[in-house]
Design a protein around this motif. Structure first.
Motif, PDB file in Angstrom:
ATOM      1  N   THR A  54       0.840  -1.182   0.000  1.00 43.11           N
ATOM      2  CA  THR A  54       0.000   0.000   0.000  1.00 43.11           C
ATOM      3  C   THR A  54       0.881   1.238   0.000  1.00 43.11           C
ATOM      4  OG1 THR A  54      -0.121   0.087   2.404  1.00 43.11           O
ATOM      5  CG2 THR A  54      -1.866  -1.133   1.282  1.00 43.11           C
ATOM      6  N   ASP A  55       0.343   2.343  -0.443  1.00 44.02           N
ATOM      7  CA  ASP A  55       1.075   3.591  -0.366  1.00 44.02           C
ATOM      8  C   ASP A  55       1.211   3.992   1.091  1.00 44.02           C
ATOM      9  OD1 ASP A  55       1.516   4.075  -3.068  1.00 44.02           O
ATOM     10  OD2 ASP A  55      -0.435   5.031  -3.327  1.00 44.02           O
ATOM     11  N   ALA A  56       2.377   4.526   1.426  1.00 47.27           N
ATOM     12  CA  ALA A  56       2.587   5.016   2.785  1.00 47.27           C
ATOM     13  C   ALA A  56       1.702   6.244   2.979  1.00 47.27           C
ATOM     14  CB  ALA A  56       4.054   5.361   2.990  1.00 47.27           C
ATOM     15  N   TYR A  57       0.833   6.186   3.992  1.00 46.45           N
ATOM     16  CA  TYR A  57      -0.160   7.230   4.196  1.00 46.45           C
ATOM     17  C   TYR A  57      -0.545   7.260   5.669  1.00 46.45           C
ATOM     18  CZ  TYR A  57      -4.814   9.312   4.245  1.00 46.45           C
ATOM     19  OH  TYR A  57      -5.905  10.064   4.557  1.00 46.45           O
ATOM     20  N   TYR A  58      -0.607   8.455   6.232  1.00 45.78           N
ATOM     21  CA  TYR A  58      -1.054   8.645   7.605  1.00 45.78           C
ATOM     22  C   TYR A  58      -2.184   9.666   7.567  1.00 45.78           C
ATOM     23  CZ  TYR A  58      -1.021  10.061  12.491  1.00 45.78           C
ATOM     24  OH  TYR A  58      -1.384  10.349  13.781  1.00 45.78           O
ATOM     25  N   PRO A  59      -3.399   9.304   7.975  1.00 41.88           N
ATOM     26  CA  PRO A  59      -4.550  10.186   7.806  1.00 41.88           C
ATOM     27  C   PRO A  59      -4.638  11.347   8.796  1.00 41.88           C
ATOM     28  CG  PRO A  59      -5.214   8.161   8.872  1.00 41.88           C
ATOM     29  CD  PRO A  59      -3.770   7.999   8.515  1.00 41.88           C
ATOM     30  N   GLY A  60      -3.726  11.443   9.735  1.00 37.36           N
ATOM     31  CA  GLY A  60      -3.808  12.489  10.751  1.00 37.36           C
ATOM     32  C   GLY A  60      -3.143  13.789  10.353  1.00 37.36           C
ATOM     33  N   HIS A  61      -3.285  14.779  11.225  1.00 35.42           N
ATOM     34  CA  HIS A  61      -2.664  16.094  11.055  1.00 35.42           C
ATOM     35  C   HIS A  61      -1.850  16.443  12.288  1.00 35.42           C
ATOM     36  CE1 HIS A  61      -6.007  16.433   8.123  1.00 35.42           C
ATOM     37  NE2 HIS A  61      -4.989  16.845   7.399  1.00 35.42           N
ATOM     38  N   ASP A  62      -1.144  15.470  12.818  1.00 37.98           N
ATOM     39  CA  ASP A  62      -0.320  15.697  13.992  1.00 37.98           C
ATOM     40  C   ASP A  62       0.884  16.551  13.629  1.00 37.98           C
ATOM     41  OD1 ASP A  62      -2.012  14.066  15.447  1.00 37.98           O
ATOM     42  OD2 ASP A  62      -0.842  12.269  15.064  1.00 37.98           O
ATOM     43  N   PRO A  63       1.333  17.369  14.564  1.00 35.27           N
ATOM     44  CA  PRO A  63       2.541  18.144  14.282  1.00 35.27           C
ATOM     45  C   PRO A  63       3.740  17.218  14.124  1.00 35.27           C
ATOM     46  CG  PRO A  63       1.862  18.396  16.569  1.00 35.27           C
ATOM     47  CD  PRO A  63       0.794  17.612  15.890  1.00 35.27           C
ATOM     48  N   ILE A  64       4.750  17.715  13.464  1.00 37.21           N
ATOM     49  CA  ILE A  64       5.975  16.938  13.290  1.00 37.21           C
ATOM     50  C   ILE A  64       6.805  17.102  14.551  1.00 37.21           C
ATOM     51  CG2 ILE A  64       8.087  16.715  11.937  1.00 37.21           C
ATOM     52  CD1 ILE A  64       6.413  17.570   9.491  1.00 37.21           C
ATOM     53  N   ASP A  65       7.084  15.987  15.212  1.00 36.63           N
ATOM     54  CA  ASP A  65       7.802  16.000  16.478  1.00 36.63           C
ATOM     55  C   ASP A  65       9.313  16.063  16.298  1.00 36.63           C
ATOM     56  OD1 ASP A  65       5.386  15.656  17.951  1.00 36.63           O
ATOM     57  OD2 ASP A  65       5.454  13.514  17.515  1.00 36.63           O
ATOM     58  N   PHE A  66       9.811  15.517  15.185  1.00 38.19           N
ATOM     59  CA  PHE A  66      11.245  15.424  14.967  1.00 38.19           C
ATOM     60  C   PHE A  66      11.509  15.365  13.474  1.00 38.19           C
ATOM     61  CE2 PHE A  66      14.936  12.757  14.077  1.00 38.19           C
ATOM     62  CZ  PHE A  66      15.917  13.397  14.804  1.00 38.19           C
ATOM     63  N   TYR A  67      12.601  15.975  13.066  1.00 39.93           N
ATOM     64  CA  TYR A  67      13.071  15.826  11.693  1.00 39.93           C
ATOM     65  C   TYR A  67      14.584  15.683  11.747  1.00 39.93           C
ATOM     66  CZ  TYR A  67      14.467  20.716  12.032  1.00 39.93           C
ATOM     67  OH  TYR A  67      15.052  21.880  12.431  1.00 39.93           O
ATOM     68  N   GLY A  68      15.140  14.933  10.833  1.00 38.49           N
ATOM     69  CA  GLY A  68      16.576  14.701  10.795  1.00 38.49           C
ATOM     70  C   GLY A  68      16.852  13.243  10.515  1.00 38.49           C
ATOM     71  N   ASN A  69      18.124  12.909  10.350  1.00 45.29           N
ATOM     72  CA  ASN A  69      18.523  11.537  10.039  1.00 45.29           C
ATOM     73  C   ASN A  69      17.780  10.986   8.831  1.00 45.29           C
ATOM     74  OD1 ASN A  69      20.333  11.465  12.201  1.00 45.29           O
ATOM     75  ND2 ASN A  69      18.739  10.788  13.611  1.00 45.29           N
ATOM     76  N   GLY A  70      17.458  11.853   7.889  1.00 46.03           N
ATOM     77  CA  GLY A  70      16.817  11.405   6.655  1.00 46.03           C
ATOM     78  C   GLY A  70      15.329  11.171   6.746  1.00 46.03           C
ATOM     79  N   GLY A  71      14.681  11.634   7.817  1.00 44.92           N
ATOM     80  CA  GLY A  71      13.253  11.374   7.935  1.00 44.92           C
ATOM     81  C   GLY A  71      12.544  12.307   8.901  1.00 44.92           C
ATOM     82  N   PHE A  72      11.312  11.899   9.254  1.00 52.25           N
ATOM     83  CA  PHE A  72      10.426  12.704  10.092  1.00 52.25           C
ATOM     84  C   PHE A  72       9.716  11.794  11.083  1.00 52.25           C
ATOM     85  CE2 PHE A  72      10.814  14.582   5.936  1.00 52.25           C
ATOM     86  CZ  PHE A  72      11.074  15.914   6.211  1.00 52.25           C
ATOM     87  N   ARG A  73       9.351  12.344  12.248  1.00 55.44           N
ATOM     88  CA  ARG A  73       8.540  11.604  13.220  1.00 55.44           C
ATOM     89  C   ARG A  73       7.298  12.435  13.526  1.00 55.44           C
ATOM     90  NH1 ARG A  73      11.979   9.578  17.549  1.00 55.44           N
ATOM     91  NH2 ARG A  73      12.123  11.749  18.181  1.00 55.44           N
ATOM     92  N   PHE A  74       6.143  11.798  13.447  1.00 58.12           N
ATOM     93  CA  PHE A  74       4.849  12.449  13.696  1.00 58.12           C
ATOM     94  C   PHE A  74       3.852  11.376  14.070  1.00 58.12           C
ATOM     95  CE2 PHE A  74       5.587  11.593   9.253  1.00 58.12           C
ATOM     96  CZ  PHE A  74       4.503  10.827   8.889  1.00 58.12           C
ATOM     97  N   GLY A  75       2.868  11.715  14.863  1.00 55.56           N
ATOM     98  CA  GLY A  75       1.795  10.779  15.204  1.00 55.56           C
ATOM     99  C   GLY A  75       2.284   9.449  15.740  1.00 55.56           C
ATOM    100  N   GLU A  76       3.329   9.442  16.571  1.00 54.81           N
ATOM    101  CA  GLU A  76       3.893   8.228  17.163  1.00 54.81           C
ATOM    102  C   GLU A  76       4.412   7.240  16.130  1.00 54.81           C
ATOM    103  OE1 GLU A  76       1.504   6.503  20.245  1.00 54.81           O
ATOM    104  OE2 GLU A  76       0.893   8.475  20.986  1.00 54.81           O
TER     105      GLU A  76
END
Length: 171
Positions: free
Chosen positions: A50-72
């Motif tokens: 499936t396509d990677a998809y997250y239906p929420g609008h949570d703020p981005i908690d972390f960015y770096g190391n080539g990626g992002f963390r949001f919504g746990e």
């Protein structure tokens, strides 16, 4: 693409005797603590791509190391933060962008007031033709490095603004 585990029967090798922990039978290691219940989640029963998809609008908690963390959860690579949710964005560099990369965004343009483009560690201008294409769709565009873009996105989300973001990862 991401893997989505499907529920089903777990395929197990034909073992003559698996009652001895740690022993190998027919070249397959056995573990007596692992249950082989028919209702366990098992990759052998099938995978659905499936396509990677997250239906929420949570703020981005972390960015770096080539990626992002949001919504746990976390994602490696670029993302599109749209009114419909967060989508994986298959593009490597700002210079490689085409109108096709913005198809999902343009499909939701009625619900977007501002597009924040986070271009990685440095600010990289968008091709004039793409910037014009966004303006013609009624989308205001603001280009900044990804750190500033994430901070701006989080503030605008807290204000319940009609914002979208196209974010390239940083190291």
């Amino acid at each position: 693409m991401v893997f989505k585990w499907l529920q089903g029967k777990k395929a197990s090798p034909n073992l003559k005797d698996n009652s001895h922990a740690g022993e190998t039978t027919s070249g397959v290691d056995t573990d007596p603590t692992v249950e082989t219940d028919q209702d366990t989640m098992a990759p052998a029963s099938g995978l659905e791509m499936t396509d990677a998809y997250y239906p929420g609008h949570d703020p981005i908690d972390f960015y770096g190391n080539g990626g992002f963390r949001f919504g746990e959860m976390s994602h490696q690579g670029a993302i599109l933060f749209l009114p419909s949710g967060v989508h994986r964005w298959d593009v490597e560099t700002v210079n490689a962008l085409t109108t096709d990369h913005f198809a999902k965004l343009l499909a939701e343009s009625r619900d977007i007031e501002l597009l924040i483009l986070g271009t990685g560690n440095l600010i990289v201008p968008l091709a004039q033709s793409l910037a014009n294409h966004m303006r013609q769709a009624g989308i205001k565009l603001d280009i900044m490095n990804t750190g500033a873009a994430v901070r701006t996105l989080n503030i605008l989300l807290s204000e319940d603004r009609a914002v979208a973001a196209a974010l390239f990862p940083v190291s």
